[in-house]
Scaffold this motif. Structure first.
Motif, PDB file in Angstrom:
ATOM      1  N   MET A   1       5.527   4.235  -0.522  1.00 23.00           N
ATOM      2  CA  MET A   1       4.875   4.362   0.776  1.00 23.00           C
ATOM      3  C   MET A   1       4.688   2.979   1.401  1.00 23.00           C
ATOM      4  O   MET A   1       4.345   2.011   0.703  1.00 23.00           O
ATOM      5  CB  MET A   1       3.514   5.050   0.620  1.00 23.00           C
ATOM      6  CG  MET A   1       2.822   5.351   1.931  1.00 23.00           C
ATOM      7  SD  MET A   1       3.681   6.607   2.901  1.00 23.00           S
ATOM      8  CE  MET A   1       3.372   8.064   1.876  1.00 23.00           C
ATOM      9  N   ARG A   2       4.929   2.879   2.711  1.00 19.34           N
ATOM     10  CA  ARG A   2       4.682   1.635   3.444  1.00 19.34           C
ATOM     11  C   ARG A   2       3.721   1.915   4.598  1.00 19.34           C
ATOM     12  O   ARG A   2       3.548   3.072   5.002  1.00 19.34           O
ATOM     13  CB  ARG A   2       5.998   1.049   3.976  1.00 19.34           C
ATOM     14  CG  ARG A   2       6.988   0.696   2.894  1.00 19.34           C
ATOM     15  CD  ARG A   2       8.116  -0.169   3.443  1.00 19.34           C
ATOM     16  NE  ARG A   2       8.791   0.459   4.578  1.00 19.34           N
ATOM     17  CZ  ARG A   2       9.776  -0.126   5.265  1.00 19.34           C
ATOM     18  NH1 ARG A   2      10.181  -1.345   4.936  1.00 19.34           N
ATOM     19  NH2 ARG A   2      10.353   0.499   6.281  1.00 19.34           N
ATOM     20  N   TYR A   3       3.135   0.829   5.119  1.00 27.41           N
ATOM     21  CA  TYR A   3       2.108   0.955   6.156  1.00 27.41           C
ATOM     22  C   TYR A   3       2.474   0.037   7.324  1.00 27.41           C
ATOM     23  O   TYR A   3       2.619  -1.174   7.159  1.00 27.41           O
ATOM     24  CB  TYR A   3       0.734   0.600   5.591  1.00 27.41           C
ATOM     25  CG  TYR A   3       0.392   1.436   4.373  1.00 27.41           C
ATOM     26  CD1 TYR A   3      -0.214   2.682   4.502  1.00 27.41           C
ATOM     27  CD2 TYR A   3       0.717   1.000   3.092  1.00 27.41           C
ATOM     28  CE1 TYR A   3      -0.505   3.459   3.391  1.00 27.41           C
ATOM     29  CE2 TYR A   3       0.429   1.767   1.972  1.00 27.41           C
ATOM     30  CZ  TYR A   3      -0.175   2.993   2.131  1.00 27.41           C
ATOM     31  OH  TYR A   3      -0.448   3.762   1.021  1.00 27.41           O
TER      32      TYR A   3
ATOM     33  N   ARG B   1      -1.847  -0.823   1.358  1.00 24.10           N
ATOM     34  CA  ARG B   1      -2.666  -0.265   2.423  1.00 24.10           C
ATOM     35  C   ARG B   1      -3.775  -1.230   2.837  1.00 24.10           C
ATOM     36  O   ARG B   1      -4.106  -1.341   4.030  1.00 24.10           O
ATOM     37  CB  ARG B   1      -3.265   1.069   1.962  1.00 24.10           C
ATOM     38  CG  ARG B   1      -4.083   1.791   3.031  1.00 24.10           C
ATOM     39  CD  ARG B   1      -4.773   3.020   2.465  1.00 24.10           C
ATOM     40  NE  ARG B   1      -5.513   3.739   3.481  1.00 24.10           N
ATOM     41  CZ  ARG B   1      -5.040   4.766   4.179  1.00 24.10           C
ATOM     42  NH1 ARG B   1      -3.814   5.202   3.950  1.00 24.10           N
ATOM     43  NH2 ARG B   1      -5.776   5.366   5.095  1.00 24.10           N
TER      44      ARG B   1
ATOM     45  N   ARG C   1      -0.131   3.214  10.481  1.00 23.09           N
ATOM     46  CA  ARG C   1       0.194   4.549   9.982  1.00 23.09           C
ATOM     47  C   ARG C   1       1.072   4.432   8.734  1.00 23.09           C
ATOM     48  O   ARG C   1       1.729   3.404   8.501  1.00 23.09           O
ATOM     49  CB  ARG C   1       0.904   5.381  11.053  1.00 23.09           C
ATOM     50  CG  ARG C   1       2.351   4.984  11.317  1.00 23.09           C
ATOM     51  CD  ARG C   1       2.971   5.904  12.359  1.00 23.09           C
ATOM     52  NE  ARG C   1       4.405   5.681  12.496  1.00 23.09           N
ATOM     53  CZ  ARG C   1       5.179   6.292  13.398  1.00 23.09           C
ATOM     54  NH1 ARG C   1       4.624   7.152  14.251  1.00 23.09           N
ATOM     55  NH2 ARG C   1       6.476   6.046  13.455  1.00 23.09           N
ATOM     56  N   GLU C   2       1.073   5.507   7.961  1.00 26.91           N
ATOM     57  CA  GLU C   2       1.894   5.537   6.753  1.00 26.91           C
ATOM     58  C   GLU C   2       3.352   5.800   7.115  1.00 26.91           C
ATOM     59  O   GLU C   2       3.649   6.634   7.972  1.00 26.91           O
ATOM     60  CB  GLU C   2       1.400   6.636   5.800  1.00 26.91           C
ATOM     61  CG  GLU C   2      -0.007   6.408   5.280  1.00 26.91           C
ATOM     62  CD  GLU C   2      -0.458   7.514   4.344  1.00 26.91           C
ATOM     63  OE1 GLU C   2       0.186   8.596   4.368  1.00 26.91           O
ATOM     64  OE2 GLU C   2      -1.443   7.323   3.613  1.00 26.91           O
TER      65      GLU C   2
END
Length: 229
Positions: A112-114, A161, A181-182
């Motif tokens: 996951m990236r932000y 995050r 946002r993710e």
């Protein structure tokens, strides 16, 4: 008198013979249905006359098709294969065993990236005008060229995050309406797909041999709808 006595004697003998013959015939007729057969006859009951409690339970036929809790069918996945020819070789082995196997590329979830950004502006010209203002204030940024955030301003994409939240709060403190946002990352992998019921046809020897030959291969199940081509 002698004739009368003789007549009575003959009459008695005839009556005795008739009685014996009648008793024998009645006894034979009574033996047509034995007590055991009679008992068996009494045990015959029509199904329509039986109550639900008396009916025998119906056996359920097991299904070889596996489903998840929501009722969706599950496919079996074998892989991933870093080299395509390796996957093709195993798919051919499965086909020789009359197993339907399909080697295909599947988009798999990654880290996951932000993304910290400023929502899209009204035009590309307005976006570049805002970009110059931000860079003049020493804020590292660039115009997003395409996608759902096209003509917005990007301040960076982070794997943690906490860093994204910290930068967003810093920009908001400076009067910049930043958001984050993710952004789920995906990558392509090669997997062999077995349709429902195919994996159950393979014996334990096949899976053991496959694991010995290719210890890095994984076997998992996923909803067929999610791996459909």
């Amino acid at each position: 008198m002698r004739w009368i006595a003789l007549f009575l004697l003959l009459l008695n003998l005839g009556a005795f013979a008739w009685f014996v013959t009648t008793s024998s015939t009645a006894g034979s007729a009574a033996q047509v249905v034995s007590p055991s057969r009679a008992a068996e006859t009494q045990k015959i009951v029509l199904v329509s006359e039986m109550s639900p409690e008396q009916l025998p339970p119906v056996e359920e036929v097991p299904s070889s098709v596996t489903v998840d809790a929501s009722g969706g069918q599950l496919c079996t996945l074998i892989g991933p294969f870093p080299e395509e020819h390796l996957g093709q070789d195993i798919a051919q082995r499965l086909s020789a065993l009359q197993i339907s196997a399909d080697l295909r590329g599947i988009e798999m979830p990654g880290q996951m990236r932000y993304w910290v950004f400023l929502p899209p502006l009204n035009s590309r010209r307005e976006a570049f005008s805002r970009l110059r203002e931000l860079q003049a204030r020493g804020i590292d940024s660039y115009v997003i060229p395409k996608g759902t955030l096209a003509d917005g301003i990007s301040f960076g994409i982070f794997s943690e995050r906490d860093r994204a939240e910290s930068l967003t709060a810093e920009l908001v403190g400076k009067g910049v309406g930043a958001q984050f946002r993710e952004e789920p990352q995906t990558h392509m992998e090669r997997w062999i797909i077995l349709t429902p019921g195919q994996a159950e046809r393979l014996g334990g020897e096949f899976w053991q041999q496959l694991q010995e030959e290719h210890p890095k291969l994984d076997r998992r199940r996923n909803l067929c709808s999610e791996v459909a081509s």
